[in-house]
Design an enzyme around this catalytic site. Sequence first.
Site, PDB file in Angstrom:
ATOM      1  N   HIS A  48       0.848  -1.208   0.000  1.00  0.00           N
ATOM      2  CA  HIS A  48       0.000   0.000   0.000  1.00  0.00           C
ATOM      3  C   HIS A  48       0.876   1.248   0.000  1.00  0.00           C
ATOM      4  CE1 HIS A  48      -3.136   2.865   1.285  1.00  0.00           C
ATOM      5  NE2 HIS A  48      -3.993   1.972   0.881  1.00  0.00           N
ATOM      6  N   ILE A  54       1.721   4.797   1.462  1.00  0.00           N
ATOM      7  CA  ILE A  54       0.742   5.688   2.093  1.00  0.00           C
ATOM      8  C   ILE A  54       0.068   4.923   3.231  1.00  0.00           C
ATOM      9  CG2 ILE A  54      -1.460   6.918   1.771  1.00  0.00           C
ATOM     10  CD1 ILE A  54      -0.643   7.406  -1.113  1.00  0.00           C
ATOM     11  N   GLY A  57      -6.018   4.773   5.218  1.00  0.00           N
ATOM     12  CA  GLY A  57      -6.945   5.577   6.018  1.00  0.00           C
ATOM     13  C   GLY A  57      -7.614   4.779   7.122  1.00  0.00           C
ATOM     14  N   VAL A  58      -7.935   3.527   6.828  1.00  0.00           N
ATOM     15  CA  VAL A  58      -8.597   2.720   7.870  1.00  0.00           C
ATOM     16  C   VAL A  58      -7.695   2.538   9.086  1.00  0.00           C
ATOM     17  CG1 VAL A  58     -10.195   1.425   6.418  1.00  0.00           C
ATOM     18  CG2 VAL A  58      -7.880   0.579   6.730  1.00  0.00           C
ATOM     19  N   GLU A  62      -8.230   3.346  12.970  1.00  0.00           N
ATOM     20  CA  GLU A  62      -7.896   2.396  14.034  1.00  0.00           C
ATOM     21  C   GLU A  62      -7.032   3.056  15.121  1.00  0.00           C
ATOM     22  OE1 GLU A  62      -9.073  -0.483  14.795  1.00  0.00           O
ATOM     23  OE2 GLU A  62      -7.649  -0.935  16.411  1.00  0.00           O
TER      24      GLU A  62
END
Lengths: 148, 84
Positions: A48, A54, A57-58, A62
């Site tokens: 990723h 990067i 976003g998840v 978290e």
Amino acid sequence: MFDINEIKNINKHRYPFLLLDRVLEYEEGKRAKGLKNVTINEAFFNGHFPEQPILPGVLIIESMAQLASILTKDMGNVLGFLSSIYNARFLKPVVPGDQLIIEVEIYQRVKNLYRIKAKAEVSEKKVAAANLGFIILNVNEIKGKMNE
Amino acid sequence: MNLVDVKEKLMSIVTEILEVDRSVIEGKEDVNLFKELDVDSLLALEIIANVETKYNIKIEDEEIETLVSFNKMLEMVKNKLNIK
């Protein structure tokens, strides 16, 4: 305020899913501020994305959730379950070398549902924000709930 | 806000969170949502939390137990907002 050992005493998260390095500020039952250092030495950066790492976003969400979990410190033997995410925004990519400064604040409680406003900044620029809902359950109750 | 607005807003909160069409609720305003529509307690708390923020009212924990149907919720919101 709380170093990593104290975080591990409060939260049940462990490697490779402990996404909070330090708690900087803590006000019981109200708010907390914490940090997560982002490093290239994390397995998910291989995918990723290759050649363009990067922070997903998840995982920022978290990190916010794990900081929010610190707010259960004085609630006894409980676990918080993420029950909703509203108004999540990702404003800037977060990359290795960045230091995420996360802030969470309880803005509403309905029985054991807690709603939290969360934001994350890098170098004093907002990179993400979200409203998170958590159901707080006593660890002893959890088995029953899971079988419902 | 008049009674029609209050009711309409509540209908939109409930249908949005339960992800149902309003026809599912209409005509069943007095039925117990938990028993007959199989609403679980988590969704019930989500509804209450949204009702609080959207009407800017505070619902006490003890009051929540009584809010088992659409009309009970409507009644409570009306009382809190002083709408006849």
